[in-house]
Design a protein around this motif. Structure first.
Motif, PDB file in Angstrom:
ATOM      1  N   ASP A 158      -9.917  -5.294  10.648  1.00 40.07           N
ATOM      2  CA  ASP A 158      -9.645  -4.053  11.365  1.00 40.07           C
ATOM      3  C   ASP A 158     -10.964  -3.523  11.880  1.00 40.07           C
ATOM      4  O   ASP A 158     -11.712  -2.898  11.150  1.00 40.07           O
ATOM      5  CB  ASP A 158      -8.991  -3.041  10.431  1.00 40.07           C
ATOM      6  N   ASP A 168      -0.706  -8.532   5.422  1.00 42.00           N
ATOM      7  CA  ASP A 168      -1.942  -9.185   5.038  1.00 42.00           C
ATOM      8  C   ASP A 168      -2.959  -9.038   6.150  1.00 42.00           C
ATOM      9  O   ASP A 168      -3.578  -9.997   6.588  1.00 42.00           O
ATOM     10  CB  ASP A 168      -1.718 -10.668   4.699  1.00 42.00           C
ATOM     11  N   ASP A 169      -3.113  -7.781   6.639  1.00 43.91           N
ATOM     12  CA  ASP A 169      -4.064  -7.528   7.716  1.00 43.91           C
ATOM     13  C   ASP A 169      -5.424  -8.077   7.338  1.00 43.91           C
ATOM     14  O   ASP A 169      -5.922  -7.869   6.241  1.00 43.91           O
ATOM     15  CB  ASP A 169      -4.199  -6.007   7.955  1.00 43.91           C
ATOM     16  N   PHE A 222       0.847  -1.182   0.000  1.00 41.11           N
ATOM     17  CA  PHE A 222       0.000   0.000   0.000  1.00 41.11           C
ATOM     18  C   PHE A 222       0.884   1.234   0.000  1.00 41.11           C
ATOM     19  O   PHE A 222       1.818   1.335   0.779  1.00 41.11           O
ATOM     20  CB  PHE A 222      -0.877   0.054   1.262  1.00 41.11           C
ATOM     21  N   ASP A 265       2.711   6.801   3.562  1.00 42.89           N
ATOM     22  CA  ASP A 265       2.526   5.623   4.394  1.00 42.89           C
ATOM     23  C   ASP A 265       2.589   4.388   3.505  1.00 42.89           C
ATOM     24  O   ASP A 265       1.720   4.181   2.673  1.00 42.89           O
ATOM     25  CB  ASP A 265       1.159   5.698   5.089  1.00 42.89           C
ATOM     26  N   ASP A 270     -17.488  -2.606   5.752  1.00 39.57           N
ATOM     27  CA  ASP A 270     -16.494  -3.655   5.908  1.00 39.57           C
ATOM     28  C   ASP A 270     -17.133  -4.931   6.457  1.00 39.57           C
ATOM     29  O   ASP A 270     -17.839  -4.887   7.462  1.00 39.57           O
ATOM     30  CB  ASP A 270     -15.390  -3.172   6.845  1.00 39.57           C
ATOM     31  N   GLN A 313      -8.321   3.251   0.504  1.00 38.44           N
ATOM     32  CA  GLN A 313      -7.602   4.135   1.416  1.00 38.44           C
ATOM     33  C   GLN A 313      -7.762   3.754   2.879  1.00 38.44           C
ATOM     34  O   GLN A 313      -6.860   3.977   3.677  1.00 38.44           O
ATOM     35  CB  GLN A 313      -8.064   5.580   1.209  1.00 38.44           C
ATOM     36  N   ARG A 314      -8.922   3.205   3.258  1.00 39.50           N
ATOM     37  CA  ARG A 314      -9.203   3.006   4.673  1.00 39.50           C
ATOM     38  C   ARG A 314      -9.232   1.556   5.129  1.00 39.50           C
ATOM     39  O   ARG A 314      -9.236   1.311   6.338  1.00 39.50           O
ATOM     40  CB  ARG A 314     -10.546   3.676   5.033  1.00 39.50           C
ATOM     41  N   ASP A 315      -9.277   0.605   4.204  1.00 39.53           N
ATOM     42  CA  ASP A 315      -9.321  -0.799   4.606  1.00 39.53           C
ATOM     43  C   ASP A 315      -7.942  -1.429   4.453  1.00 39.53           C
ATOM     44  O   ASP A 315      -7.459  -1.600   3.326  1.00 39.53           O
ATOM     45  CB  ASP A 315     -10.339  -1.558   3.752  1.00 39.53           C
ATOM     46  N   PRO A 316      -7.285  -1.795   5.548  1.00 35.04           N
ATOM     47  CA  PRO A 316      -5.950  -2.387   5.445  1.00 35.04           C
ATOM     48  C   PRO A 316      -5.940  -3.701   4.687  1.00 35.04           C
ATOM     49  O   PRO A 316      -4.891  -4.125   4.192  1.00 35.04           O
ATOM     50  CB  PRO A 316      -5.546  -2.609   6.912  1.00 35.04           C
ATOM     51  N   ARG A 337       2.576   0.358   3.465  1.00 29.99           N
ATOM     52  CA  ARG A 337       2.264  -0.786   4.307  1.00 29.99           C
ATOM     53  C   ARG A 337       2.487  -2.074   3.520  1.00 29.99           C
ATOM     54  O   ARG A 337       2.057  -2.193   2.384  1.00 29.99           O
ATOM     55  CB  ARG A 337       0.805  -0.761   4.777  1.00 29.99           C
TER      56      ARG A 337
END
Length: 372
Positions: free
Chosen positions: A45, A41-42, A4, A36, A258, A188-191, A38
């Motif tokens: 969240d 494999d989160d 990311f 940022d 999510d 943008q917001r989901d890892p 990243r």
């Protein structure tokens, strides 16, 4: 493993945003951008609620007059939400346009095609990738193809036939800026979001939101025939993905739903722009009213897993509702609510500020004994 590359505000601003505290206008303007990157494999969240064993002194109760007034935040554009979601550099090095939704959607489509071409020769995914992405001329056509393929009842082909569904999806979404904003918001917001292909092909929350937008288009036409088509789509979405959003509800752009399972949104509910909704969230009525009876959710609100918000109340911009919270009273903007109508506000007084320690891994506050 996903890579990311996102551009966001400084770490302090990010912590303030997670805490639900509204930054000042000067902080908004001066927050430096940092890149940022990243790798990981989160998987999940979620927004976890704070402990419910805190005493009355540990938080304000909704309905009491706050001792501090939070300055309102400027409304953010759907194309380029401010802060951690203000800008994005794709994995191929393309910077996402920030002024034009049409240009943004072109970039998303080109990235999607690039990812799809890498999958074209997959024995398991290649045929679907070619039919639904590579043979579609633009982003709206891809979304229409994907949504219609999933909504169509393949067993009979009589109710909600795929070809007619696709035409309806294209008509409903062609001039709507929100689907592209939804894709961008997820990335943008989901890892766990590793690609545009994953977001558009496999995220059932995204599918459910786009199907509701199509249903809403039928509902707004007003005829009994159109409303029944809208209800048929709602029924199919509930059947497929366990997401039940009324066609009359308004969903803002940049929405990240999510996991999505168990989300229920009532008829007169309104959800603002760039919101995040976890699974098992309910935006419902109290059962005592008719007419306008459902919550109004502001911009950039986070609704944690299992949160329940009931009645025609407002949850202010940038608020956070903790997981399993039950909310029946209005939530001021920028605040965090947990438990039953219980607010956490570390800025309520200097004493509280010193007594409350922020946990770095979550938005919660560890509250020890103190007097106000």
């Amino acid at each position: 493993v996903g890579l990311f590359v996102a551009v966001g505000v400084d770490d302090g601003a990010a912590r303030r945003a997670q805490a639900g505290a509204a930054p000042s206008e000067r902080q908004q303007q001066a927050a430096p951008l940092v890149v940022d990157v990243r790798v990981g494999d989160d998987d999940c969240d979620q927004t976890h609620g704070a402990t419910t064993s805190a005493s009355r002194d540990d938080a304000m109760w909704l309905g009491e007059e706050p001792t501090t007034t939070l300055s309102p935040l400027a409304r953010r554009k759907l194309v380029a939400p401010r802060g951690a979601t203000r800008d994005l550099v794709t994995t191929s090095g393309v910077r996402m346009p920030t002024e034009s939704a049409a240009e943004r959607d072109v970039v998303i489509y080109n990235e999607l095609r690039r990812e799809a071409e890498a999958m074209e020769h997959s024995a398991l995914l290649g045929p679907a990738v070619r039919a639904q992405i590579l043979e579609s001329p633009d982003l709206v056509s891809v979304i229409a193809e994907v949504i219609s393929a999933r909504l169509a009842r393949a067993t009979s082909g009589i109710m909600l036939p795929r070809d007619k569904l696709k035409e309806a999806c294209v008509r409903a979404l062609r001039h709507d800026e929100r689907p592209g904003a939804d894709v961008l918001g997820i990335m943008q917001r989901d890892p766990a979001a590793i690609s545009y292909l994953q977001t558009i092909f496999f995220f059932k929350g995204f599918h459910a939101v786009q199907a509701q937008r199509v249903a809403a288009n039928f509902w707004k036409k007003g005829s009994m025939s159109s409303k029944h088509v809208a209800l048929a789509i709602q029924n199919r979405v509930s059947e497929l993905w366990a997401v039940d959003v009324h066609p009359a509800a308004h969903l803002g752009g940049g929405l990240l739903m999510d996991h999505a399972t168990g989300v229920v949104v009532g008829e007169t509910a309104v959800i603002g722009n760039n919101c995040t909704i976890l699974h098992s969230v309910t935006l419902g009525g109290t059962g005592k009213e008719r007419g306008d009876r459902h919550p109004k959710i502001g911009d950039r609100v986070v609704l944690g897993a299992g949160a329940t918000v009931l009645g025609n109340i407002k949850v202010g911009d940038d608020a956070t509702v903790g997981s399993q919270a039950v909310v029946t009273k209005e939530v001021p903007e920028g605040m965090t609510v947990v438990g039953l109508n219980k607010l956490l506000d570390p800025n309520i007084s200097p004493t509280r500020r010193e007594s409350v320690k922020k946990r770095e891994e979550t938005w919660q506050y560890e509250v020890s004994g103190y007097a106000i």
